[in-house]
Scaffold this active site. Sequence first.
Site, PDB file in Angstrom:
ATOM      1  N   SER A  89      26.106  36.748  29.938  1.00  0.00           N
ATOM      2  CA  SER A  89      27.553  36.971  29.775  1.00  0.00           C
ATOM      3  C   SER A  89      28.406  35.965  30.509  1.00  0.00           C
ATOM      4  O   SER A  89      29.634  36.037  30.454  1.00  0.00           O
ATOM      5  CB  SER A  89      27.934  38.359  30.292  1.00  0.00           C
ATOM      6  OG  SER A  89      27.323  39.335  29.527  1.00  0.00           O
ATOM      7  N   THR A 191      30.699  40.286  32.600  1.00  0.00           N
ATOM      8  CA  THR A 191      31.703  39.376  33.158  1.00  0.00           C
ATOM      9  C   THR A 191      31.789  39.553  34.668  1.00  0.00           C
ATOM     10  O   THR A 191      31.837  40.677  35.156  1.00  0.00           O
ATOM     11  CB  THR A 191      33.083  39.710  32.552  1.00  0.00           C
ATOM     12  OG1 THR A 191      33.064  39.332  31.196  1.00  0.00           O
ATOM     13  CG2 THR A 191      34.210  38.994  33.281  1.00  0.00           C
ATOM     14  N   THR A 209      33.363  34.286  32.398  1.00  0.00           N
ATOM     15  CA  THR A 209      32.676  35.013  31.313  1.00  0.00           C
ATOM     16  C   THR A 209      32.391  34.106  30.129  1.00  0.00           C
ATOM     17  O   THR A 209      33.063  33.083  29.941  1.00  0.00           O
ATOM     18  CB  THR A 209      33.569  36.184  30.835  1.00  0.00           C
ATOM     19  OG1 THR A 209      32.827  36.991  29.920  1.00  0.00           O
ATOM     20  CG2 THR A 209      34.828  35.708  30.130  1.00  0.00           C
ATOM     21  N   ARG A 219      38.276  33.097  19.496  1.00  0.00           N
ATOM     22  CA  ARG A 219      38.735  34.291  20.216  1.00  0.00           C
ATOM     23  C   ARG A 219      38.769  34.049  21.732  1.00  0.00           C
ATOM     24  O   ARG A 219      37.870  33.474  22.318  1.00  0.00           O
ATOM     25  CB  ARG A 219      37.793  35.448  19.895  1.00  0.00           C
ATOM     26  CG  ARG A 219      38.164  36.781  20.551  1.00  0.00           C
ATOM     27  CD  ARG A 219      37.401  37.021  21.836  1.00  0.00           C
ATOM     28  NE  ARG A 219      37.669  38.350  22.372  1.00  0.00           N
ATOM     29  CZ  ARG A 219      37.295  38.742  23.583  1.00  0.00           C
ATOM     30  NH1 ARG A 219      36.660  37.920  24.381  1.00  0.00           N
ATOM     31  NH2 ARG A 219      37.570  39.950  24.006  1.00  0.00           N
ATOM     32  N   THR A 242      36.721  43.993  33.628  1.00  0.00           N
ATOM     33  CA  THR A 242      35.598  43.691  32.748  1.00  0.00           C
ATOM     34  C   THR A 242      35.655  44.675  31.589  1.00  0.00           C
ATOM     35  O   THR A 242      36.259  45.735  31.706  1.00  0.00           O
ATOM     36  CB  THR A 242      34.258  43.772  33.506  1.00  0.00           C
ATOM     37  OG1 THR A 242      33.187  43.441  32.618  1.00  0.00           O
ATOM     38  CG2 THR A 242      34.014  45.152  34.087  1.00  0.00           C
ATOM     39  N   GLY A 243      35.063  44.302  30.481  1.00  0.00           N
ATOM     40  CA  GLY A 243      35.079  45.207  29.335  1.00  0.00           C
ATOM     41  C   GLY A 243      35.788  44.597  28.146  1.00  0.00           C
ATOM     42  O   GLY A 243      35.937  43.368  28.063  1.00  0.00           O
TER      43      GLY A 243
HETATM   44  C1  SD4 Z   1      36.219  39.625  27.285  1.00  0.00           C
HETATM   45  N1  SD4 Z   1      36.446  40.984  29.233  1.00  0.00           N
HETATM   46  O1  SD4 Z   1      36.066  38.474  26.911  1.00  0.00           O
HETATM   47  C2  SD4 Z   1      35.595  40.027  28.595  1.00  0.00           C
HETATM   48  C3  SD4 Z   1      34.216  40.521  28.316  1.00  0.00           C
HETATM   49  C4  SD4 Z   1      33.550  41.158  29.456  1.00  0.00           C
HETATM   50  O2  SD4 Z   1      31.676  41.681  30.565  1.00  0.00           O
HETATM   51  O3  SD4 Z   1      34.112  41.739  30.336  1.00  0.00           O
HETATM   52  N2  SD4 Z   1      32.289  41.106  29.526  1.00  0.00           N
HETATM   53  O4  SD4 Z   1      36.802  40.472  26.631  1.00  0.00           O
END
Ligand code: SD4
Length: 330
Positions: A89, A191, A209, A219, A242-243
């Site tokens: 990630s 991330t 990330t 994106r 994160t998320g």
């Molecule tokens: C995203 N927040 O690109 C990031 C992804 C993520 O652990 O948190 N991955 O949306």
Amino acid sequence: MKRRTFIQNTALGSFGVVAGTAVMACQEKTSETNSKNVLPNTNSPLVIATWNVPEATGKAWEIIEKGGTSLDAIEQGCNVEEANAEGQSVGIGGLPDRDGNVTLDACIMDSEGNYGAVVYLQNIKHPISVARKVMENTPHVILAGKGAEQFALSEGFQKENLLTEASKKAWEEWKIKSEYQPIINIENHDTIGMLAIDKNGDISGGCTTSGLAYKMAGRVGDSPIIGSGLFIDNEVGGATATGLGEEVLKTVGSFLIVELMRQGKSPQEACEEAIRRIVSKNPNHKDFQVGYIALNKKGETGFYSIHKGFSVTQFLEGSQAQIPSNHFLD
Ligand code: SD4
């Protein structure tokens, strides 16, 4: 560091807190809102990061302990995970977009309110360091895509292939299964969002990330965007996320948390409020995960997520970590 399942939120998860060398975990869940600060109020230097990343957080802590700045600690701590080819990630080994390109997002923010970021950076494994160079060596705050890559090369970064065999294989398997549909809610997340206070009491933060696995080309998520993936105000504190970045972006989550702390909320209360904000606006929250961590100027920390499965690593003097009893919403 092995990749961990995050978005598949029904999987067994744990909240792990690493303090010094002690690792603790908890699978307890309550339905009560936890309004008190649940991690130690240290009033002293500390490093806290999303996920179970003792090597990265430990590196940052090593710098803090020696009297280094929180900014150096953040950069070098994040570098550890970026260089880890097994982590899918962040940095090298990151899962690619749906066209097979590894594209990295990162940002860094210091105690003076300076900020630098790169978005959609390819072929350079340390985006957090390029972000720092953007902050320190350019009149801009964000560089994207080819321009970011050219800038990195001009600063002496090496061009390299970031797509490892393991990530390529995972992508090829995903292509067969998904028939190129961007399925946003099945990806795994790791991330690295990291916050640190140094011995001067100065706060910095970083976020790095490869973004959502198999995302559409072009994106960009929350991680490199000031106020969403990260925000620091040295008078108040810092927060990082994160998320599912789209949800963090829509609620400007990290800025929200810092502003809630400015109004008197503890880091824990502020993280919970920011998660509730997302959930209240989105009936589909069962299908995605978001996790926040925060710290304030006093060294109080908090973290919260929509679903279980999120974990946090924290280093501070000694190993006095407390385990939260309620650090996720559902
Ligand atoms: C995203 N927040 O690109 C990031 C992804 C993520 O652990 O948190 N991955 O949306």
